[in-house]
Motif scaffolding. Structure first.
Motif, PDB file in Angstrom:
ATOM      1  N   LEU A 119       0.847  -1.188   0.000  1.00 12.54           N
ATOM      2  CA  LEU A 119       0.000   0.000   0.000  1.00 12.54           C
ATOM      3  C   LEU A 119       0.882   1.236   0.000  1.00 12.54           C
ATOM      4  O   LEU A 119       1.800   1.357   0.811  1.00 12.54           O
ATOM      5  N   LYS A 120       0.607   2.149  -0.913  1.00 11.09           N
ATOM      6  CA  LYS A 120       1.325   3.415  -0.976  1.00 11.09           C
ATOM      7  C   LYS A 120       0.326   4.536  -0.740  1.00 11.09           C
ATOM      8  O   LYS A 120      -0.769   4.530  -1.290  1.00 11.09           O
ATOM      9  N   VAL A 121       0.725   5.489   0.106  1.00 10.09           N
ATOM     10  CA  VAL A 121      -0.114   6.657   0.389  1.00 10.09           C
ATOM     11  C   VAL A 121       0.711   7.910   0.151  1.00 10.09           C
ATOM     12  O   VAL A 121       1.941   7.857   0.141  1.00 10.09           O
ATOM     13  N   ASN A 122       0.044   9.026  -0.022  1.00 10.58           N
ATOM     14  CA  ASN A 122       0.743  10.295  -0.153  1.00 10.58           C
ATOM     15  C   ASN A 122       0.911  10.928   1.214  1.00 10.58           C
ATOM     16  O   ASN A 122      -0.031  10.938   2.018  1.00 10.58           O
ATOM     17  N   CYS A 123       2.088  11.463   1.476  1.00 11.74           N
ATOM     18  CA  CYS A 123       2.342  12.196   2.713  1.00 11.74           C
ATOM     19  C   CYS A 123       1.347  13.356   2.776  1.00 11.74           C
ATOM     20  O   CYS A 123       1.222  14.113   1.809  1.00 11.74           O
ATOM     21  N   PRO A 124       0.628  13.522   3.898  1.00 10.98           N
ATOM     22  CA  PRO A 124      -0.349  14.605   3.995  1.00 10.98           C
ATOM     23  C   PRO A 124       0.276  15.995   3.881  1.00 10.98           C
ATOM     24  O   PRO A 124      -0.400  16.947   3.516  1.00 10.98           O
ATOM     25  N   THR A 125       1.565  16.115   4.172  1.00  9.22           N
ATOM     26  CA  THR A 125       2.212  17.423   4.155  1.00  9.22           C
ATOM     27  C   THR A 125       2.811  17.763   2.800  1.00  9.22           C
ATOM     28  O   THR A 125       2.547  18.816   2.236  1.00  9.22           O
ATOM     29  N   CYS A 126       3.628  16.862   2.232  1.00  9.04           N
ATOM     30  CA  CYS A 126       4.360  17.190   0.994  1.00  9.04           C
ATOM     31  C   CYS A 126       3.939  16.346  -0.210  1.00  9.04           C
ATOM     32  O   CYS A 126       4.476  16.527  -1.294  1.00  9.04           O
ATOM     33  N   GLN A 127       3.025  15.415  -0.013  1.00  5.45           N
ATOM     34  CA  GLN A 127       2.491  14.561  -1.075  1.00  5.45           C
ATOM     35  C   GLN A 127       3.483  13.547  -1.641  1.00  5.45           C
ATOM     36  O   GLN A 127       3.254  12.973  -2.696  1.00  5.45           O
ATOM     37  N   THR A 128       4.619  13.306  -0.971  1.00  4.81           N
ATOM     38  CA  THR A 128       5.568  12.275  -1.390  1.00  4.81           C
ATOM     39  C   THR A 128       4.944  10.901  -1.156  1.00  4.81           C
ATOM     40  O   THR A 128       4.224  10.700  -0.178  1.00  4.81           O
ATOM     41  N   ARG A 158       4.800   6.935   9.198  1.00  9.87           N
ATOM     42  CA  ARG A 158       3.619   6.850   8.353  1.00  9.87           C
ATOM     43  C   ARG A 158       2.402   7.451   9.034  1.00  9.87           C
ATOM     44  O   ARG A 158       2.281   7.339  10.251  1.00  9.87           O
ATOM     45  N   PRO A 159       1.565   8.141   8.370  1.00 13.73           N
ATOM     46  CA  PRO A 159       1.477   8.325   6.931  1.00 13.73           C
ATOM     47  C   PRO A 159       2.416   9.416   6.394  1.00 13.73           C
ATOM     48  O   PRO A 159       2.376   9.732   5.222  1.00 13.73           O
ATOM     49  N   PHE A 160       3.239   9.984   7.259  1.00 11.82           N
ATOM     50  CA  PHE A 160       4.164  11.029   6.823  1.00 11.82           C
ATOM     51  C   PHE A 160       5.449  10.402   6.292  1.00 11.82           C
ATOM     52  O   PHE A 160       5.828   9.307   6.687  1.00 11.82           O
ATOM     53  N   CYS A 161       6.156  11.145   5.444  1.00  9.50           N
ATOM     54  CA  CYS A 161       7.399  10.622   4.868  1.00  9.50           C
ATOM     55  C   CYS A 161       8.573  10.830   5.810  1.00  9.50           C
ATOM     56  O   CYS A 161       9.572  10.115   5.719  1.00  9.50           O
ATOM     57  N   SER A 162       8.479  11.772   6.743  1.00 13.35           N
ATOM     58  CA  SER A 162       9.607  12.080   7.621  1.00 13.35           C
ATOM     59  C   SER A 162       9.116  12.717   8.917  1.00 13.35           C
ATOM     60  O   SER A 162       7.950  13.128   9.025  1.00 13.35           O
ATOM     61  N   LYS A 163      10.006  12.820   9.871  1.00 12.59           N
ATOM     62  CA  LYS A 163       9.698  13.486  11.132  1.00 12.59           C
ATOM     63  C   LYS A 163       9.378  14.959  10.878  1.00 12.59           C
ATOM     64  O   LYS A 163       8.515  15.543  11.526  1.00 12.59           O
ATOM     65  N   ARG A 164      10.079  15.561   9.920  1.00 17.12           N
ATOM     66  CA  ARG A 164       9.850  16.965   9.578  1.00 17.12           C
ATOM     67  C   ARG A 164       8.399  17.191   9.162  1.00 17.12           C
ATOM     68  O   ARG A 164       7.730  18.108   9.662  1.00 17.12           O
ATOM     69  N   ILE A 197       5.492  19.427  11.024  1.00 17.97           N
ATOM     70  CA  ILE A 197       4.768  20.497  10.325  1.00 17.97           C
ATOM     71  C   ILE A 197       3.268  20.307  10.506  1.00 17.97           C
ATOM     72  O   ILE A 197       2.535  21.252  10.819  1.00 17.97           O
ATOM     73  N   ASP A 198       2.799  19.074  10.354  1.00 12.70           N
ATOM     74  CA  ASP A 198       1.380  18.784  10.530  1.00 12.70           C
ATOM     75  C   ASP A 198       0.939  19.057  11.966  1.00 12.70           C
ATOM     76  O   ASP A 198      -0.125  19.636  12.201  1.00 12.70           O
TER      77      ASP A 198
END
Length: 77
Positions: free
Chosen positions: A3-12, A23-29, A33-34
């Motif tokens: 399963l692949k999802v888009n990061c809610p912040t940067c869409q990666t 997850r669901p974010f790509c990074s701690k950064r 931000i969220d």
């Protein structure tokens, strides 16, 4: 299937599995931000309350019963 999802912040693209610790974010950064967006109340889940909505006595009794049940379970281990 992966399963692949888009990061809610940067869409990666983020692969949703145990190795994606943010997850669901790509990074701690992006996660922070969220969190900042929520803390500044830029993100909300609730909808505005309706002023004309009436609360029936039955609803009040139901809520009081739920609160009473939760109070009894609160201190149990």
């Amino acid at each position: 299937m992966t399963l692949k999802v888009n990061c809610p912040t940067c869409q990666t693209n983020v692969i949703w599995n145990e190795s994606s610790e943010h997850r669901p974010f790509c990074s701690k950064r992006c996660q922070l931000i969220d969190l900042g967006e929520w803390s500044f109340e830029n993100n909300k889940i609730s909808s505005p309350m309706k002023v004309d909505a009436e609360i029936s006595p039955d609803m009040i009794e139901d809520v009081e019963a739920m609160l009473a049940a939760n109070e009894q379970d609160f201190f149990k281990e």
